[in-house]
Design a protein around this motif. Structure first.
Motif, PDB file in Angstrom:
ATOM      1  N   PRO A   1       1.389  -3.020  -3.709  1.00  0.00           N
ATOM      2  CA  PRO A   1       1.878  -3.620  -2.460  1.00  0.00           C
ATOM      3  C   PRO A   1       1.756  -5.137  -2.505  1.00  0.00           C
ATOM      4  CG  PRO A   1      -0.266  -2.617  -2.120  1.00  0.00           C
ATOM      5  CD  PRO A   1       0.169  -2.254  -3.500  1.00  0.00           C
ATOM      6  N   PRO A   2       2.622  -5.833  -1.786  1.00  0.00           N
ATOM      7  CA  PRO A   2       2.518  -7.296  -1.733  1.00  0.00           C
ATOM      8  C   PRO A   2       1.195  -7.715  -1.084  1.00  0.00           C
ATOM      9  CG  PRO A   2       4.509  -6.520  -0.622  1.00  0.00           C
ATOM     10  CD  PRO A   2       3.732  -5.322  -1.030  1.00  0.00           C
ATOM     11  N   PRO A   3       0.652  -8.871  -1.458  1.00  0.00           N
ATOM     12  CA  PRO A   3      -0.630  -9.313  -0.902  1.00  0.00           C
ATOM     13  C   PRO A   3      -0.625  -9.434   0.619  1.00  0.00           C
ATOM     14  CG  PRO A   3      -0.061 -10.633  -2.803  1.00  0.00           C
ATOM     15  CD  PRO A   3       1.119  -9.768  -2.511  1.00  0.00           C
ATOM     16  N   ILE A   4       0.500  -9.792   1.212  1.00  0.00           N
ATOM     17  CA  ILE A   4       0.540  -9.944   2.677  1.00  0.00           C
ATOM     18  C   ILE A   4       0.304  -8.607   3.378  1.00  0.00           C
ATOM     19  CG2 ILE A   4       3.019  -9.639   2.922  1.00  0.00           C
ATOM     20  CD1 ILE A   4       0.896 -12.228   4.765  1.00  0.00           C
ATOM     21  N   ASP A   5       0.639  -7.502   2.713  1.00  0.00           N
ATOM     22  CA  ASP A   5       0.434  -6.185   3.320  1.00  0.00           C
ATOM     23  C   ASP A   5      -1.015  -5.719   3.232  1.00  0.00           C
ATOM     24  OD1 ASP A   5       3.105  -6.118   3.908  1.00  0.00           O
ATOM     25  OD2 ASP A   5       3.644  -4.819   2.208  1.00  0.00           O
TER      26      ASP A   5
END
Length: 69
Positions: A33-37
Motif C-alpha cells: 500500500p502507498p505510505p499515505i494509506d
C-alpha cells in the motif's frame, strides 16, 4: 635475488569483513500500500507545534537580549 611475484598484490577484497554474503531479492509481484494509506494522523493533530516553536523562539530571543545587556 628477489622474487618478483612477492611484491604483487593478491586478488581479493580489501576488507573481507565487508564482503557480501547474502543476496536480497524483493518480491515485485505483490504491491504494497502507498505510505499515505498507512499513516495514523488524525484531523487537527500537530497543529499546536507552530505556536510552541514561536513561544520557544521568543523566549530564546528575550533571554539572548537580556544576557547581552
Amino acid at each position: 635475488m628477489s622474487d618478483p611475484t612477492r611484491d604483487q598484490p593478491k586478488e581479493g577484497p580489501l576488507n573481507p569483513a565487508l564482503k557480501s554474503t547474502t543476496e536480497t531479492v524483493y518480491d515485485t509481484k505483490h504491491p504494497s500500500p502507498p505510505p499515505i494509506d498507512t499513516t495514523s494522523a488524525r484531523e487537527g493533530e500537530g497543529e499546536g507545534w507552530p505556536i510552541a516553536w514561536l513561544i520557544v523562539t521568543v523566549a530564546g530571543v528575550a533571554l539572548a537580549i537580556y544576557l547581552m545587556s
